[in-house]
Design a protein around this motif. Structure first.
Motif, PDB file in Angstrom:
ATOM      1  N   ALA A   1       0.835  -1.206   0.000  1.00 51.08           N
ATOM      2  CA  ALA A   1       0.000   0.000   0.000  1.00 51.08           C
ATOM      3  C   ALA A   1       0.871   1.256   0.000  1.00 51.08           C
ATOM      4  N   ALA A   2       1.934   1.240   0.798  1.00 51.69           N
ATOM      5  CA  ALA A   2       2.830   2.393   0.862  1.00 51.69           C
ATOM      6  C   ALA A   2       3.520   2.649  -0.475  1.00 51.69           C
ATOM      7  N   ALA A   3       3.739   1.575  -1.228  1.00 54.95           N
ATOM      8  CA  ALA A   3       4.395   1.702  -2.536  1.00 54.95           C
ATOM      9  C   ALA A   3       3.403   1.947  -3.667  1.00 54.95           C
ATOM     10  N   GLY A   4       2.115   2.052  -3.321  1.00 51.12           N
ATOM     11  CA  GLY A   4       1.099   2.284  -4.337  1.00 51.12           C
ATOM     12  C   GLY A   4       0.777   1.067  -5.180  1.00 51.12           C
ATOM     13  N   MET A   5       1.067  -0.138  -4.652  1.00 50.99           N
ATOM     14  CA  MET A   5       0.802  -1.378  -5.377  1.00 50.99           C
ATOM     15  C   MET A   5      -0.564  -1.934  -4.992  1.00 50.99           C
ATOM     16  N   PRO A   6      -1.365  -2.355  -5.948  1.00 46.98           N
ATOM     17  CA  PRO A   6      -2.631  -3.015  -5.606  1.00 46.98           C
ATOM     18  C   PRO A   6      -2.373  -4.399  -5.019  1.00 46.98           C
ATOM     19  N   THR A   7      -3.309  -4.878  -4.211  1.00 43.75           N
ATOM     20  CA  THR A   7      -3.185  -6.209  -3.615  1.00 43.75           C
ATOM     21  C   THR A   7      -4.491  -6.974  -3.754  1.00 43.75           C
ATOM     22  N   VAL A   8      -4.399  -8.179  -4.308  1.00 43.72           N
ATOM     23  CA  VAL A   8      -5.482  -9.152  -4.287  1.00 43.72           C
ATOM     24  C   VAL A   8      -4.998 -10.310  -3.417  1.00 43.72           C
ATOM     25  N   LEU A   9      -5.666 -10.554  -2.312  1.00 44.43           N
ATOM     26  CA  LEU A   9      -5.251 -11.617  -1.404  1.00 44.43           C
ATOM     27  C   LEU A   9      -5.802 -12.946  -1.899  1.00 44.43           C
ATOM     28  N   VAL A  10      -4.906 -13.887  -2.198  1.00 41.73           N
ATOM     29  CA  VAL A  10      -5.282 -15.201  -2.742  1.00 41.73           C
ATOM     30  C   VAL A  10      -4.817 -16.269  -1.760  1.00 41.73           C
ATOM     31  N   SER A  11      -5.765 -16.865  -1.067  1.00 36.77           N
ATOM     32  CA  SER A  11      -5.466 -17.874  -0.059  1.00 36.77           C
ATOM     33  C   SER A  11      -5.593 -19.258  -0.681  1.00 36.77           C
ATOM     34  N   LEU A  12      -4.517 -20.032  -0.625  1.00 33.04           N
ATOM     35  CA  LEU A  12      -4.454 -21.349  -1.269  1.00 33.04           C
ATOM     36  C   LEU A  12      -4.637 -22.454  -0.242  1.00 33.04           C
ATOM     37  N   HIS A  13      -5.601 -23.322  -0.503  1.00 35.47           N
ATOM     38  CA  HIS A  13      -5.879 -24.475   0.356  1.00 35.47           C
ATOM     39  C   HIS A  13      -6.118 -25.702  -0.526  1.00 35.47           C
ATOM     40  N   SER A  14      -6.135 -26.878   0.103  1.00 31.95           N
ATOM     41  CA  SER A  14      -6.503 -28.092  -0.626  1.00 31.95           C
ATOM     42  C   SER A  14      -7.396 -28.940   0.266  1.00 31.95           C
ATOM     43  N   PHE A  15      -8.197 -29.801  -0.376  1.00 31.86           N
ATOM     44  CA  PHE A  15      -9.166 -30.610   0.379  1.00 31.86           C
ATOM     45  C   PHE A  15      -9.066 -32.071  -0.017  1.00 31.86           C
ATOM     46  N   THR A  16      -9.377 -32.925   0.939  1.00 26.55           N
ATOM     47  CA  THR A  16      -9.304 -34.359   0.722  1.00 26.55           C
ATOM     48  C   THR A  16     -10.463 -34.821  -0.174  1.00 26.55           C
ATOM     49  N   PRO A  17     -10.216 -35.780  -1.103  1.00 31.94           N
ATOM     50  CA  PRO A  17     -11.264 -36.201  -2.044  1.00 31.94           C
ATOM     51  C   PRO A  17     -12.464 -36.875  -1.380  1.00 31.94           C
ATOM     52  N   VAL A  18     -12.246 -37.453  -0.189  1.00 30.39           N
ATOM     53  CA  VAL A  18     -13.330 -38.123   0.530  1.00 30.39           C
ATOM     54  C   VAL A  18     -13.269 -37.673   1.978  1.00 30.39           C
ATOM     55  N   MET A  19     -14.407 -37.264   2.524  1.00 32.87           N
ATOM     56  CA  MET A  19     -14.459 -36.834   3.921  1.00 32.87           C
ATOM     57  C   MET A  19     -15.619 -37.547   4.600  1.00 32.87           C
ATOM     58  N   ALA A  20     -15.318 -38.239   5.696  1.00 26.94           N
ATOM     59  CA  ALA A  20     -16.340 -38.992   6.438  1.00 26.94           C
ATOM     60  C   ALA A  20     -17.086 -39.952   5.515  1.00 26.94           C
ATOM     61  N   GLY A  21     -16.358 -40.551   4.575  1.00 25.11           N
ATOM     62  CA  GLY A  21     -16.933 -41.527   3.667  1.00 25.11           C
ATOM     63  C   GLY A  21     -17.700 -40.944   2.496  1.00 25.11           C
ATOM     64  N   VAL A  22     -17.763 -39.627   2.407  1.00 23.61           N
ATOM     65  CA  VAL A  22     -18.535 -38.981   1.344  1.00 23.61           C
ATOM     66  C   VAL A  22     -17.584 -38.433   0.276  1.00 23.61           C
ATOM     67  N   PRO A  23     -17.712 -38.899  -0.976  1.00 29.58           N
ATOM     68  CA  PRO A  23     -16.857 -38.375  -2.047  1.00 29.58           C
ATOM     69  C   PRO A  23     -17.142 -36.898  -2.297  1.00 29.58           C
ATOM     70  N   ARG A  24     -16.095 -36.178  -2.675  1.00 29.73           N
ATOM     71  CA  ARG A  24     -16.227 -34.761  -2.995  1.00 29.73           C
ATOM     72  C   ARG A  24     -15.809 -34.581  -4.448  1.00 29.73           C
ATOM     73  N   PRO A  25     -16.756 -34.339  -5.333  1.00 30.03           N
ATOM     74  CA  PRO A  25     -16.475 -34.397  -6.768  1.00 30.03           C
ATOM     75  C   PRO A  25     -15.793 -33.160  -7.344  1.00 30.03           C
ATOM     76  N   TRP A  26     -15.793 -32.062  -6.613  1.00 30.85           N
ATOM     77  CA  TRP A  26     -15.267 -30.824  -7.182  1.00 30.85           C
ATOM     78  C   TRP A  26     -13.765 -30.933  -7.434  1.00 30.85           C
ATOM     79  N   HIS A  27     -13.309 -30.303  -8.493  1.00 34.40           N
ATOM     80  CA  HIS A  27     -11.878 -30.179  -8.735  1.00 34.40           C
ATOM     81  C   HIS A  27     -11.305 -28.995  -7.963  1.00 34.40           C
ATOM     82  N   VAL A  28     -12.080 -27.932  -7.896  1.00 36.16           N
ATOM     83  CA  VAL A  28     -11.641 -26.713  -7.230  1.00 36.16           C
ATOM     84  C   VAL A  28     -12.870 -26.009  -6.654  1.00 36.16           C
ATOM     85  N   GLY A  29     -12.690 -25.373  -5.526  1.00 36.43           N
ATOM     86  CA  GLY A  29     -13.744 -24.571  -4.941  1.00 36.43           C
ATOM     87  C   GLY A  29     -13.299 -23.130  -4.807  1.00 36.43           C
TER      88      GLY A  29
END
Length: 255
Positions: A142-170
């Protein structure tokens, strides 16, 4: 199993790492759960080696993907070095969820019976420095006059509590300045080969800490991305998703 001050020995990794520190891109990449280190004094939290390789300990693939994406975009990538089981840097440090007793039905023995001093050592020496590094980077930009887009990177397990999760990305978002997040969502949904979740498999809500803490009050554009772990567990998949995300992020910013 009680920690002693200081929690991190002099020969251990610092609480966070900064990749591509001189990056000039508008994107500031962060990895709340990119690392899986355990301070030596915590004796692996009483867990076996197999558990420390599972999704309960870290976001599989984010370290490699974030590093590649930082180089592709000329972006700064700030990532946590320590396991989310030591302290979850995407949770309010005062929350019980910040130091879980159980994760995906797996008890975490080293998190039981902690004193307030034990808890505060983890907050002060891991959580606070990581969040401070993000805040300092945003302030410097901000002090340098640069714009910022905050991009938070996470990953998820394909199956949770026995339930498949079909998405590639959320694509996760929660109002505020979410025009960029919605634009990125539309770009990714435009690829017929991808199954894209809108606030799936998780919603951005009151449990999230890092994005709301830094982006909402400052009215920064942001997005939280969840990529399925089997797609980015290896370098080949990381390279593929680096290309997908770099193109989509660039198009969303330009558009």
């Amino acid at each position: 199993m009680s920690s002693t001050l200081p929690l991190l020995a002099a020969n251990e990794a610092p609480p966070f790492a900064r990749h591509q520190a001189q990056g000039r891109s508008p994107f500031l990449l962060i990895g709340d759960h990119a690392g899986r280190a355990i301070p030596g004094g915590l004796a692996d939290l009483g867990l076996g080696g197999d558990d420390l390789l599972r999704h309960i300990a870290w976001d599989i693939g984010v370290h490699g993907l974030g590093s590649m994406l930082a180089e592709r975009l000329d972006a700064v990538f700030i990532r946590q070095n320590y396991s989310r089981l030591v302290i979850d840097c995407n949770r309010d440090p005062s929350s019980a969820e910040a130091i879980p007793l159980v994760s995906d039905e797996t008890p975490i023995p080293g998190n039981c019976g902690l004193s307030e001093g034990d808890r505060q050592a983890r907050v002060a020496q891991i959580h606070v420095p990581y969040q401070a590094a993000i805040a300092a980077e945003i302030a410097a930009r901000a002090a340098a006059g640069m714009p910022t887009v905050l991009v938070s990177l996470h990953s998820f397990t394909p199956v949770m509590a026995g339930v498949p999760r079909p998405w590639h990305v959320g694509v996760l978002h929660d109002g505020h300045n979410d025009r960029f997040a919605r634009s990125l969502l539309a770009r990714l949904q435009g690829d017929a080969a991808l199954q894209v979740g809108d606030n799936e498999p998780y919603r951005m809500d009151g449990t999230d800490y890092t994005v709301p803490h830094h982006a909402f009050a400052a009215d920064l554009p942001y997005v939280e991305l969840e990529i399925r772990q089997d797609l980015i567990a290896e370098a080949e998949g990381q390279e593929r998703w680096c290309a997908i995300l770099a193109a989509a992020l660039g198009a969303a910013w330009d558009g």
